[in-house]
Design an enzyme around this catalytic site. Structure first.
Site, PDB file in Angstrom:
ATOM      1  N   HIS A  98       0.952  -1.097  -0.094  1.00 21.97           N
ATOM      2  CA  HIS A  98      -0.229   0.156   0.122  1.00 21.97           C
ATOM      3  C   HIS A  98       0.854   1.253  -0.009  1.00 21.97           C
ATOM      4  O   HIS A  98       2.166   1.294   0.481  1.00 21.97           O
ATOM      5  CB  HIS A  98      -0.981   0.076   1.200  1.00 21.97           C
ATOM      6  CG  HIS A  98      -0.290   0.067   2.593  1.00 21.97           C
ATOM      7  ND1 HIS A  98       0.001  -0.840   3.204  1.00 21.97           N
ATOM      8  CD2 HIS A  98      -0.117   1.395   3.287  1.00 21.97           C
ATOM      9  CE1 HIS A  98       0.528  -0.449   4.356  1.00 21.97           C
ATOM     10  NE2 HIS A  98       0.335   0.960   4.513  1.00 21.97           N
ATOM     11  N   HIS A 100       1.589   3.920   1.511  1.00 29.67           N
ATOM     12  CA  HIS A 100       2.155   4.874   2.596  1.00 29.67           C
ATOM     13  C   HIS A 100       3.529   4.849   2.548  1.00 29.67           C
ATOM     14  O   HIS A 100       4.414   4.009   2.318  1.00 29.67           O
ATOM     15  CB  HIS A 100       1.714   4.196   4.219  1.00 29.67           C
ATOM     16  CG  HIS A 100       0.054   4.427   4.113  1.00 29.67           C
ATOM     17  ND1 HIS A 100      -0.559   3.701   5.345  1.00 29.67           N
ATOM     18  CD2 HIS A 100      -0.634   5.447   3.712  1.00 29.67           C
ATOM     19  CE1 HIS A 100      -1.827   4.279   5.108  1.00 29.67           C
ATOM     20  NE2 HIS A 100      -2.014   5.195   4.496  1.00 29.67           N
ATOM     21  N   ASP A 102       6.232   4.404   4.758  1.00 28.71           N
ATOM     22  CA  ASP A 102       6.934   3.372   5.295  1.00 28.71           C
ATOM     23  C   ASP A 102       7.172   2.175   4.394  1.00 28.71           C
ATOM     24  O   ASP A 102       8.062   1.547   4.525  1.00 28.71           O
ATOM     25  CB  ASP A 102       6.424   2.903   6.665  1.00 28.71           C
ATOM     26  CG  ASP A 102       4.884   2.588   6.993  1.00 28.71           C
ATOM     27  OD1 ASP A 102       4.064   3.104   5.924  1.00 28.71           O
ATOM     28  OD2 ASP A 102       4.370   2.078   7.637  1.00 28.71           O
ATOM     29  N   HIS A 103       6.197   2.011   3.311  1.00 27.02           N
ATOM     30  CA  HIS A 103       6.531   0.950   2.590  1.00 27.02           C
ATOM     31  C   HIS A 103       6.840   1.345   1.131  1.00 27.02           C
ATOM     32  O   HIS A 103       7.318   0.425   0.378  1.00 27.02           O
ATOM     33  CB  HIS A 103       5.126   0.191   2.270  1.00 27.02           C
ATOM     34  CG  HIS A 103       4.717  -0.130   3.864  1.00 27.02           C
ATOM     35  ND1 HIS A 103       5.322  -1.254   4.522  1.00 27.02           N
ATOM     36  CD2 HIS A 103       3.743   0.452   4.459  1.00 27.02           C
ATOM     37  CE1 HIS A 103       4.770  -1.141   5.850  1.00 27.02           C
ATOM     38  NE2 HIS A 103       3.618  -0.503   5.895  1.00 27.02           N
ATOM     39  N   HIS A 174      -7.136  -0.668   4.808  1.00 27.68           N
ATOM     40  CA  HIS A 174      -6.055   0.200   5.251  1.00 27.68           C
ATOM     41  C   HIS A 174      -5.677   1.304   4.354  1.00 27.68           C
ATOM     42  O   HIS A 174      -5.438   2.212   4.907  1.00 27.68           O
ATOM     43  CB  HIS A 174      -4.764  -0.708   5.472  1.00 27.68           C
ATOM     44  CG  HIS A 174      -3.723  -0.183   5.867  1.00 27.68           C
ATOM     45  ND1 HIS A 174      -3.630   0.180   7.535  1.00 27.68           N
ATOM     46  CD2 HIS A 174      -2.417   0.659   5.631  1.00 27.68           C
ATOM     47  CE1 HIS A 174      -2.516   0.783   7.873  1.00 27.68           C
ATOM     48  NE2 HIS A 174      -1.699   1.160   6.545  1.00 27.68           N
ATOM     49  N   TYR A 205      -8.096   5.455  12.768  1.00 28.79           N
ATOM     50  CA  TYR A 205      -9.117   5.790  11.807  1.00 28.79           C
ATOM     51  C   TYR A 205     -10.483   5.828  12.482  1.00 28.79           C
ATOM     52  O   TYR A 205     -10.718   5.180  13.243  1.00 28.79           O
ATOM     53  CB  TYR A 205      -9.244   4.645  10.656  1.00 28.79           C
ATOM     54  CG  TYR A 205      -8.184   4.429   9.819  1.00 28.79           C
ATOM     55  CD1 TYR A 205      -6.862   5.300   9.932  1.00 28.79           C
ATOM     56  CD2 TYR A 205      -8.320   3.627   8.790  1.00 28.79           C
ATOM     57  CE1 TYR A 205      -5.995   4.973   8.923  1.00 28.79           C
ATOM     58  CE2 TYR A 205      -7.486   3.111   7.711  1.00 28.79           C
ATOM     59  CZ  TYR A 205      -6.241   3.909   7.990  1.00 28.79           C
ATOM     60  OH  TYR A 205      -5.106   3.814   7.155  1.00 28.79           O
ATOM     61  N   HIS A 239       4.819  -5.162   7.640  1.00 31.47           N
ATOM     62  CA  HIS A 239       5.497  -5.135   8.991  1.00 31.47           C
ATOM     63  C   HIS A 239       5.881  -6.330   9.572  1.00 31.47           C
ATOM     64  O   HIS A 239       4.821  -7.201   9.937  1.00 31.47           O
ATOM     65  CB  HIS A 239       4.643  -4.225  10.077  1.00 31.47           C
ATOM     66  CG  HIS A 239       4.326  -2.754   9.574  1.00 31.47           C
ATOM     67  ND1 HIS A 239       5.246  -1.695   9.983  1.00 31.47           N
ATOM     68  CD2 HIS A 239       3.574  -1.998   9.059  1.00 31.47           C
ATOM     69  CE1 HIS A 239       4.964  -0.550   9.550  1.00 31.47           C
ATOM     70  NE2 HIS A 239       3.874  -0.889   8.756  1.00 31.47           N
TER      71      HIS A 239
HETATM   72 ZN    ZN Z   1       0.129   1.972   6.195  1.00 31.75          ZN
END
Ligand code: ZN
Length: 281
Positions: A98, A100, A102-103, A174, A205, A239
Site C-alpha cells: 500500500h 504509505h 513506510d512501504h 487500510h 481511523y 510490518h
Molecule cells: Zn500503512
C-alpha cells in the site's frame, strides 16, 4: 531524503503499536535499521530493514521487487539486492502493498536506479502519484517522493517477468488500493504459495459516524474474506512483526497453511474492538 513527520503522525500511522519511538527521531528506528537478507524460498528473499518488509522474487529473465521501505532505505535495499546477486538492472518490475511512506517511500528512487516498471491498482496509483498526499485518513501528513505508475492493473491480474508471476488481490481498507500478492515458490523441496498480505489495521481511523467509515469497514470485511480464501503456505506482512515473521523463521514454522486465516481473524477481531469502542464513546 528524509521524512518530515511528526511523532504523532507516525504513531497513528504505524500498523502495530508496540513500536517504541525514539524521542529524537521522526520514525521508529527499526524502519531504517539495516537487516541482512533472509532467504524465504528458492526464489524469494527478504531484502528489507529490521522493521519494514521488502521482498524480491528472482527469475531467469529478471526480478520483481515488492515494496521499497522508507525514503532513506533505498541504498540499504539496493545493497541487500546486490548481496543476493540482484543487480539494479535485473529488477524489471516493482509492486506495492500500500502507498504509505513506510512501504513505498523509496519507490521513486529505486524506480530511477533500476529502470523497473511500477505496477499498481488504480486506487494505489493515485496515492503513489500524489506522494501520499490526499490520503483518505492521513490527509497530507505522510508525504514521500511521488512515483509514476507505469502499468495500471486490475484485481486478479498478474505481473509477470519471464518465469516469475505475481498475482494481485485487492484487500482494501487500510488504504483503498491495498493489495495482497501471491506467487509460487519452493521451500524445503515443497511447492508452496507465498503470500505478501497487506496491513489490515485501521490506525487511528474513525470507523463510526464518519462519512468515510461505512465504505472502509465494508472494504475491510471483503479483505478479510479474500485473505481467508487464498491459498497460503508462507505468510509475510509489510510490518514483519505483524505476523511474527522473524520468530517463525527462528522456530522453523514458516510454512503454515493456517497463517493467512489466523491473520485475518486476528485483525478482524481488532477492527471489531475498535468499532465497538468508538460506538460506545
Ligand atoms: Zn500503512
Amino acid at each position: 531524503m528524509s521524512l518530515f513527520l511528526s511523532a504523532a503522525a507516525v504513531s497513528i500511522a504505524c500498523s502495530v503499536c508496540l513500536i517504541v519511538f525514539p524521542v529524537s527521531a521522526a520514525q521508529p528506528a527499526s524502519w531504517s535499521a539495516p537487516h541482512a537478507p533472509v532467504r524465504l524460498g528458492e526464489r524469494t528473499w527478504y531484502v528489507g530493514t529490521a522493521g519494514i518488509s521488502v521482498l524480491v522474487v528472482r527469475g531467469e529473465a529478471g526480478s520483481i521487487l515488492l515494496d521499497t521501505g522508507v525514503p532513506a532505505s533505498a541504498e540499504a535495499v539496493l545493497a541487500n539486492l546486490d548481496a543476493v546477486g540482484v543487480r539494479p538492472e535485473d529488477v524489471k518490475a516493482i509492486v506495492t502493498s500500500h502507498a504509505h511512506a513506510d512501504h513505498v517511500g523509496a519507490i521513486a528512487a529505486i524506480r530511477a536506479r533500476t529502470g523497473a516498471r511500477v505496477h499498481a491498482l488504480e486506487a494505489s496509483a493515485s496515492l503513489l502519484a500524489d506522494g501520499g498526499r490526499n490520503d483518505l485518513f492521513f490527509g497530507d501528513d505522510l508525504p514521500y517522493p511521488p512515483a509514476e505508475v507505469d502499468v495500471r492493473i486490475g484485481d486478479g491480474d498478474a505481473v509477470t517477468v519471464g518465469d516469475v508471476s505475481l498475482r494481485a488481490h485487492a484487500t482494501p481498507g487500510h488504504t483503498p488500493g491495498s493489495t495482497t500478492w501471491t506467487w509460487a515458490d519452493t521451500v524445503e523441496g515443497k511447492p508452496v504459495t507465498m503470500v505478501f498480505a497487506d496491513s489490515l489495521t485501521a490506525p487511528g481511523y474513525r470507523l463510526v459516524d464518519d462519512p468515510r467509515a461505512a465504505d472502509t469497514v465494508a472494504q475491510f470485511r471483503r479483505a478479510f474474506a479474500t485473505l481467508r480464501a487464498l491459498p497460503c503456505d508462507v505468510l509475510v506482512t509489510p510490518h514483519p512483526e505483524a505476523s511474527g515473521l522473524f520468530e517463525r523463521i527462528e522456530a522453523g514454522t514458516l510454512i503454515d497453511a493456517t497463517a493467512c486465516a489466523r491473520y485475518a481473524d486476528r485483525t478482524e477481531a481488532a477492527l471489531d474492538a475498535q468499532i465497538a469502542k468508538q460506538a460506545a464513546e
